[in-house]
Design an enzyme around this catalytic site. Sequence first.
Site, PDB file in Angstrom:
ATOM      1  N   GLN A   1      13.938  22.592  11.483  1.00 23.35           N
ATOM      2  CA  GLN A   1      12.928  21.969  12.332  1.00 23.35           C
ATOM      3  C   GLN A   1      12.185  20.904  11.545  1.00 23.35           C
ATOM      4  O   GLN A   1      11.731  21.138  10.418  1.00 23.35           O
ATOM      5  CB  GLN A   1      11.944  23.026  12.843  1.00 23.35           C
ATOM      6  CG  GLN A   1      10.785  22.483  13.656  1.00 23.35           C
ATOM      7  CD  GLN A   1       9.519  22.313  12.825  1.00 23.35           C
ATOM      8  OE1 GLN A   1       9.432  22.790  11.692  1.00 23.35           O
ATOM      9  NE2 GLN A   1       8.546  21.607  13.360  1.00 23.35           N
TER      10      GLN A   1
ATOM     11  N   ARG B   1      -7.729  25.474  16.538  1.00 23.59           N
ATOM     12  CA  ARG B   1      -7.373  26.847  16.147  1.00 23.59           C
ATOM     13  C   ARG B   1      -8.586  27.577  15.560  1.00 23.59           C
ATOM     14  O   ARG B   1      -8.641  27.920  14.380  1.00 23.59           O
ATOM     15  CB  ARG B   1      -6.192  26.842  15.183  1.00 23.59           C
ATOM     16  CG  ARG B   1      -4.968  26.142  15.772  1.00 23.59           C
ATOM     17  CD  ARG B   1      -3.736  26.321  14.945  1.00 23.59           C
ATOM     18  NE  ARG B   1      -2.647  25.485  15.481  1.00 23.59           N
ATOM     19  CZ  ARG B   1      -1.430  25.417  14.968  1.00 23.59           C
ATOM     20  NH1 ARG B   1      -1.118  26.139  13.910  1.00 23.59           N
ATOM     21  NH2 ARG B   1      -0.511  24.635  15.502  1.00 23.59           N
TER      22      ARG B   1
ATOM     23  N   GLY C   1       9.068  33.423  18.088  1.00 19.85           N
ATOM     24  CA  GLY C   1       8.503  33.086  16.793  1.00 19.85           C
ATOM     25  C   GLY C   1       7.634  34.206  16.264  1.00 19.85           C
ATOM     26  O   GLY C   1       7.961  34.878  15.291  1.00 19.85           O
TER      27      GLY C   1
ATOM     28  N   THR D   1      10.278  18.436  16.470  1.00 17.31           N
ATOM     29  CA  THR D   1       9.093  18.870  17.207  1.00 17.31           C
ATOM     30  C   THR D   1       8.251  17.655  17.572  1.00 17.31           C
ATOM     31  O   THR D   1       7.892  16.857  16.706  1.00 17.31           O
ATOM     32  CB  THR D   1       8.264  19.855  16.373  1.00 17.31           C
ATOM     33  OG1 THR D   1       9.030  21.049  16.172  1.00 17.31           O
ATOM     34  CG2 THR D   1       6.969  20.227  17.076  1.00 17.31           C
TER      35      THR D   1
ATOM     36  N   LYS E   1      11.968  19.610  20.670  1.00 12.82           N
ATOM     37  CA  LYS E   1      11.135  20.804  20.921  1.00 12.82           C
ATOM     38  C   LYS E   1       9.716  20.408  21.310  1.00 12.82           C
ATOM     39  O   LYS E   1       9.124  19.498  20.718  1.00 12.82           O
ATOM     40  CB  LYS E   1      11.091  21.676  19.666  1.00 12.82           C
ATOM     41  CG  LYS E   1      10.237  22.929  19.809  1.00 12.82           C
ATOM     42  CD  LYS E   1      10.260  23.749  18.526  1.00 12.82           C
ATOM     43  CE  LYS E   1       9.480  25.044  18.669  1.00 12.82           C
ATOM     44  NZ  LYS E   1       8.021  24.823  18.781  1.00 12.82           N
TER      45      LYS E   1
ATOM     46  N   HIS F   1       4.163  25.626  22.527  1.00 15.36           N
ATOM     47  CA  HIS F   1       3.778  25.940  21.148  1.00 15.36           C
ATOM     48  C   HIS F   1       3.002  27.252  21.079  1.00 15.36           C
ATOM     49  O   HIS F   1       2.145  27.444  20.200  1.00 15.36           O
ATOM     50  CB  HIS F   1       2.952  24.804  20.548  1.00 15.36           C
ATOM     51  CG  HIS F   1       3.279  24.517  19.103  1.00 15.36           C
ATOM     52  ND1 HIS F   1       4.094  23.483  18.714  1.00 15.36           N
ATOM     53  CD2 HIS F   1       2.909  25.138  17.964  1.00 15.36           C
ATOM     54  CE1 HIS F   1       4.198  23.481  17.402  1.00 15.36           C
ATOM     55  NE2 HIS F   1       3.484  24.477  16.919  1.00 15.36           N
TER      56      HIS F   1
END
Length: 386
Positions: A131, A168, A332, A159, A254, A278
């Site tokens: 990736q 976050r 994931g 990505t 992605k 995501h």
Amino acid sequence: MTPDLRYPALSDLKAACKGRVPWFVWEYLDSATGTESVKPRNRAALEQVLFRPAVLRGPIVPQLGTRFLGQDYAMPVGVAPVGMSGLIWPGAEAALARMAQTTRLPYCLSTVATRLPEEIGPIAGDMGWFQLYPPKDPSIRADILARARKAGFRVLVLTVDLPGPSRRERQLRAQLAIPPKLTPSMLWQIAQRPAWALGTLRHGQPRLRLMEDYLKLDGNAPSTAHPGYLLRAAPDWDYLHAVRKLWDGPLVIKGVMDAQDAPRLRDAGADAIWVSNHGGRQFDGAPAALHALREMRAILGADMPLIYDGGIESGLDVLRALAFGADFTMLGRGWHYALGALGAQGADHLAQILRDDLASNMMQMGLTHAKDAYSQLWTHGPAPES
């Protein structure tokens, strides 16, 4: 007690993981962004997909194997890229690559992994995907792709859904920096998790080794401004064309959620499109990935390969995604919950859970092939093209 008796579902592995990794690690793995509404939205969309159970079909022998992007896999499930995987569990990248090669599932190594492609590529072998977080510098981009190819990675995943850093908030509250800058609170958390601590001592401090080859940091960057972010471009269509020219193998794009982008991506040389929000880590206002998947299939028709991730926890969820138009699915967080619970053995155990649950639900639905799940849809509305 065997793992299947103690941890019969991914939810059991998740609960065990939380008790075996330091709190700041758990916050990194389990968190999303904003109010974290996307995670339950992904789950709710999956749980709304219902099937008709089949009766009087005689013996059903599920065939789980599938061919995707020119490679045979044991089932339509793989390991999605997760940044700083080795922070979550020591040696995670090697353990997952080894499981993938043994089990015959694809393993996708992140650009911001804690191990180099030269280390992991030979372990993953023909199951290896790489990736790419797109670097600004064309020379760095070319060098990373050349290294990935030389290391044996067969599929490239570009990505495209990170034009900038997300907040976050849970990670900020946990004071997580990349590489980790240990505080007294973190040291106390680590002391409560001896298996994680001893494993980290053996494997070394988790660092973004590939990116550090191109940029050095002082360890004070927050987890949303690590070397991968600082080197990364906000790619455009010209960037995609440049990557397509550099990579001579299968190219997956992605992070696509808008079905209107799909035909242009196909025309630009994408060999597959990966529908993903995501896991809610970038944009809290995104729809459920499953809804985007259905729209994508309706626009593209039957021929364009589609990958799905977002909330998958079981073989039944895999069938739900396939029924809505996916050709392949990825997890994931799930694989890392398994590693946190049981170490390397956890990855093998989760693969077995998914395999058994997929086969069990196929028998309930009277299916020999998972790709035919759409034929048993109970959910109202037109079934996606098959």
